[in-house]
Design a protein around this motif. Structure first.
Motif, PDB file in Angstrom:
ATOM      1  N   GLU A 106       0.835  -1.205   0.000  1.00 22.48           N
ATOM      2  CA  GLU A 106       0.000   0.000   0.000  1.00 22.48           C
ATOM      3  C   GLU A 106       0.867   1.251   0.000  1.00 22.48           C
ATOM      4  O   GLU A 106       0.537   2.251  -0.642  1.00 22.48           O
ATOM      5  N   THR A 107       1.989   1.203   0.692  1.00 17.34           N
ATOM      6  CA  THR A 107       2.866   2.372   0.762  1.00 17.34           C
ATOM      7  C   THR A 107       3.485   2.686  -0.591  1.00 17.34           C
ATOM      8  O   THR A 107       3.477   3.843  -1.038  1.00 17.34           O
ATOM      9  N   THR A 163      -6.264  -2.435  -5.404  1.00 17.03           N
ATOM     10  CA  THR A 163      -6.793  -3.271  -4.319  1.00 17.03           C
ATOM     11  C   THR A 163      -5.689  -3.794  -3.408  1.00 17.03           C
ATOM     12  O   THR A 163      -5.931  -4.703  -2.610  1.00 17.03           O
ATOM     13  N   GLY A 164      -4.483  -3.262  -3.532  1.00 16.37           N
ATOM     14  CA  GLY A 164      -3.400  -3.778  -2.720  1.00 16.37           C
ATOM     15  C   GLY A 164      -3.045  -5.213  -3.038  1.00 16.37           C
ATOM     16  O   GLY A 164      -2.662  -5.975  -2.160  1.00 16.37           O
ATOM     17  N   PRO A 180      -4.411  -6.718   1.761  1.00 18.50           N
ATOM     18  CA  PRO A 180      -5.295  -5.736   1.135  1.00 18.50           C
ATOM     19  C   PRO A 180      -6.371  -5.234   2.084  1.00 18.50           C
ATOM     20  O   PRO A 180      -6.742  -5.889   3.039  1.00 18.50           O
ATOM     21  N   ARG A 181      -6.863  -4.062   1.748  1.00 18.31           N
ATOM     22  CA  ARG A 181      -7.961  -3.511   2.519  1.00 18.31           C
ATOM     23  C   ARG A 181      -9.258  -4.231   2.168  1.00 18.31           C
ATOM     24  O   ARG A 181      -9.353  -4.858   1.113  1.00 18.31           O
ATOM     25  N   ALA A 212       0.844   3.949  -3.027  1.00 17.52           N
ATOM     26  CA  ALA A 212       0.422   5.319  -2.715  1.00 17.52           C
ATOM     27  C   ALA A 212       1.457   6.344  -3.167  1.00 17.52           C
ATOM     28  O   ALA A 212       1.120   7.512  -3.391  1.00 17.52           O
TER      29      ALA A 212
END
Length: 283
Positions: free
Chosen positions: A101-102, A162-163, A278-279, A105
């Protein structure tokens, strides 16, 4: 603390080669060539692309573009664009010692320009045109925005927004289950590929033949898989499906790309990378 680039390069190459040892219906593998490509093309592609994919400090776009350029020089055709798009974020996250995710982003305009240039150079089959964020046009300021636009029709683009949910929801559980069953590495890899093939319509098939045909391939794969026990090493039934797909010119390439990424992700985590999960609420 992140992993050393040399370690990442070794694990990436190993994941590419391991995928080739597995019987993966419709794709190129040690049991059968296909689609005017042979295992040797993919071995050469892995060797050529590995240094750029793992280059110290490189951004995601630069890794993809450099690896695509090296691949095209080595084999003269697109053998691994999807693999590189999936593995570049994994490699960067592992090197930086952060989660997926980092790094996703942190994607910027340069990543978009480099990635679009890589896609144009690889010129994947069935790419078509898009009203927005078309790769033939100037890259958008946000690569994530472009991936979000493509996500409903492309599982690799979907990974970026979606990670990498498919790896964590489908591929890695299938790999763990295969190992629990006592399958060897090659048949464990087959289990991962078959899990993807049966879980959702393959994006590459959908681009070239339409979503209805891709869904029929998924349904047939699910039917075949349901009747097999991979502990029996069912080469015959899987080669029959492989031959049928190749006779029709169907290559479930996205499922193969996700398989390589799953093996790479698993190896990175085993080496100490913490790539995250994932989230929720992905659909």
């Amino acid at each position: 603390m992140g992993l050393a680039p040399a370690r990442i390069e070794t694990l990436y190459r190993a994941a590419c080669l391991a995928e080739l040892d597995a019987l993966k219906p419709g794709n190129v593998h040690a049991y059968a060539a296909g689609h005017r490509m042979a295992v040797a093309d993919f071995v050469a592609s892995a060797d050529a692309s590995a240094p750029a994919l793992a280059r110290a400090g490189a951004g995601i776009g630069a890794r993809v573009h450099g690896a695509v350029a090296a691949t095209m020089t080595a084999v003269g055709q697109n053998t691994n664009l999807g693999i590189l798009l999936l593995c570049a974020p994994l490699a960067r996250a592992a090197e930086r010692g952060v989660d997926l995710e980092t790094v996703l982003a942190d994607l910027d305009g340069e990543d978009g320009r480099e990635t679009f240039a890589a896609i144009r150079r690889a010129n994947p089959g069935g790419l078509g045109r898009a009203e927005r964020h078309d790769v033939a046009q100037e890259a958008p300021a946000s690569l994530i925005a472009a991936m979000a636009e493509a996500a409903p029709r492309d599982r690799i683009a979907r990974a970026y927004v979606t990670g990498f949910a498919d790896l964590f929801a489908v591929g890695l559980p299938a790999l763990a289950a295969a190992r629990t069953m006592g399958l060897d590495p090659a048949w464990s890899t087959s289990a991962v590929h078959l899990a993807y093939l049966a879980a959702f319509p393959d994006s590459h098939v959908a681009r070239k033949f339409g979503l209805a045909r891709a869904e029929s391939v998924r349904a047939e794969a699910a039917r075949v898989v349901a009747g097999l026990d991979l502990r029996d090493r069912p080469v015959g039934p899987l080669l029959a499906l492989d031959a049928d797909l190749k006779q029709a010119g169907i290559n479930p390439g996205t499922s193969a790309d996700l398989t390589v990424a799953t093996l790479f992700c698993d190896a990175l985590e085993a080496a100490g990378a913490n790539l995250g999960r994932p989230r929720p609420n992905l659909e």
